[in-house]
Design a protein around this motif. Structure first.
Motif, PDB file in Angstrom:
ATOM      1  N   TRP A   1       0.828  -1.201   0.000  1.00  0.00           N
ATOM      2  CA  TRP A   1       0.000   0.000   0.000  1.00  0.00           C
ATOM      3  C   TRP A   1       0.866   1.256   0.000  1.00  0.00           C
ATOM      4  N   GLU A   2       0.377   2.296  -0.660  1.00  0.00           N
ATOM      5  CA  GLU A   2       1.015   3.607  -0.653  1.00  0.00           C
ATOM      6  C   GLU A   2      -0.037   4.674  -0.394  1.00  0.00           C
ATOM      7  N   LEU A   3       0.337   5.665   0.383  1.00  0.00           N
ATOM      8  CA  LEU A   3      -0.497   6.842   0.608  1.00  0.00           C
ATOM      9  C   LEU A   3       0.299   8.062   0.173  1.00  0.00           C
ATOM     10  N   GLY A   4      -0.364   9.056  -0.404  1.00  0.00           N
ATOM     11  CA  GLY A   4       0.400  10.200  -0.864  1.00  0.00           C
ATOM     12  C   GLY A   4      -0.452  11.430  -1.116  1.00  0.00           C
ATOM     13  N   VAL A   5       0.251  12.522  -1.367  1.00  0.00           N
ATOM     14  CA  VAL A   5      -0.359  13.802  -1.739  1.00  0.00           C
ATOM     15  C   VAL A   5       0.360  14.312  -2.975  1.00  0.00           C
ATOM     16  N   ASN A   6      -0.305  15.201  -3.717  1.00  0.00           N
ATOM     17  CA  ASN A   6       0.307  15.727  -4.939  1.00  0.00           C
ATOM     18  C   ASN A   6      -0.158  17.139  -5.214  1.00  0.00           C
ATOM     19  N   LEU A   7       0.594  17.829  -6.027  1.00  0.00           N
ATOM     20  CA  LEU A   7       0.198  19.135  -6.546  1.00  0.00           C
ATOM     21  C   LEU A   7       0.807  19.293  -7.935  1.00  0.00           C
ATOM     22  N   GLY A   8       0.285  20.236  -8.697  1.00  0.00           N
ATOM     23  CA  GLY A   8       0.802  20.405 -10.045  1.00  0.00           C
ATOM     24  C   GLY A   8       0.108  21.521 -10.782  1.00  0.00           C
ATOM     25  N   ILE A   9       0.341  21.551 -12.093  1.00  0.00           N
ATOM     26  CA  ILE A   9      -0.256  22.567 -12.949  1.00  0.00           C
ATOM     27  C   ILE A   9      -0.956  21.873 -14.121  1.00  0.00           C
TER      28      ILE A   9
END
Length: 214
Positions: free
Chosen positions: A22-30
């Motif tokens: 399992w992986e948990l994550g956050v992201n941001l971008g354009i």
């Protein structure tokens, strides 16, 4: 004691296989996005694309060394710019620029395929449900209305769209089970709605994020 040791040996491979599934994550971008409908064909240039932001969270499950599936929940701002030249009654050319902006809640389901054993390089395909939220349009005109800007709410709020997407990405270990990842994404919605118009919505995204493998 021997029985316990035997059970441990039998279950050890399964314990190892269960690690880092399992992986948990956050992201941001354009996002760089545009729209196409009957009277406005896509020219594949970025001249009319709007550059906007996006952010979100994800959970991913690896079912073997190559394949994984992930679910994302994102907030994305998308839009496009449209220039039109209009002749008024005096024969004067008025150039009108309209900037459209929409907020979306998106829920992508993505299948990842790792292109190396370390699961660093990967490619992806997926489907997305998109809820088209409140929007605005800014109308700017030159000529007889030089310097004026008109802010209007954009119609089509509260509409669901469905989209396909494709990714190429790379995950790099930062520390232990903490990973940084970057990916590029192409997204094409199957329907875009405003009154009397129906078309396709393109978006190109550059995404960065951090995940933790449990």
């Amino acid at each position: 004691m021997k029985k316990t040791f035997f059970i441990f040996l039998v279950t050890l491979p399964w314990i190892g296989m269960a690690q880092h599934k399992w992986e948990l994550g956050v992201n941001l971008g354009i996002n760089s996005s545009d729209v196409v409908y009957a009277n406005r064909l896509k020219d594949w240039s970025f001249e009319n694309n709007a550059t906007t932001t996006r952010c979100g969270a994800l959970v991913k499950y690896h079912w073997n060394g190559r394949w994984a599936i992930r679910l994302e929940f994102n907030k994305e701002i998308r839009g496009w710019n449209w220039k039109r030249d209009i002749l008024n009654s005096s024969g004067q050319t008025i150039s009108t620029f309209t900037d459209y902006r929409y907020d979306f809640w998106t829920l992508p389901v993505v299948v990842d395929f790792a292109m190396d054993k370390q699961r660093r390089f990967y490619s992806s395909i997926g489907l997305t449900t998109m809820l088209q939220k409140e929007g605005t349009k800014i109308i700017r005109a030159t000529g007889e209305r030089d310097g004026r800007e008109l802010y209007e709410p954009s119609s089509g709020n509260g509409i669901y769209q469905f989209a396909g997407l494709a990714n190429i990405g790379y995950a790099y270990p930062i520390y232990g089970n903490l990973y940084f990842y970057g990916e590029t994404r192409f997204n094409l919605s199957f329907n875009y709605f405003e009154p009397r118009r129906k078309g396709y919505h393109y978006a190109y995204s550059a995404i960065m994020g951090i995940t933790y493998r449990l």
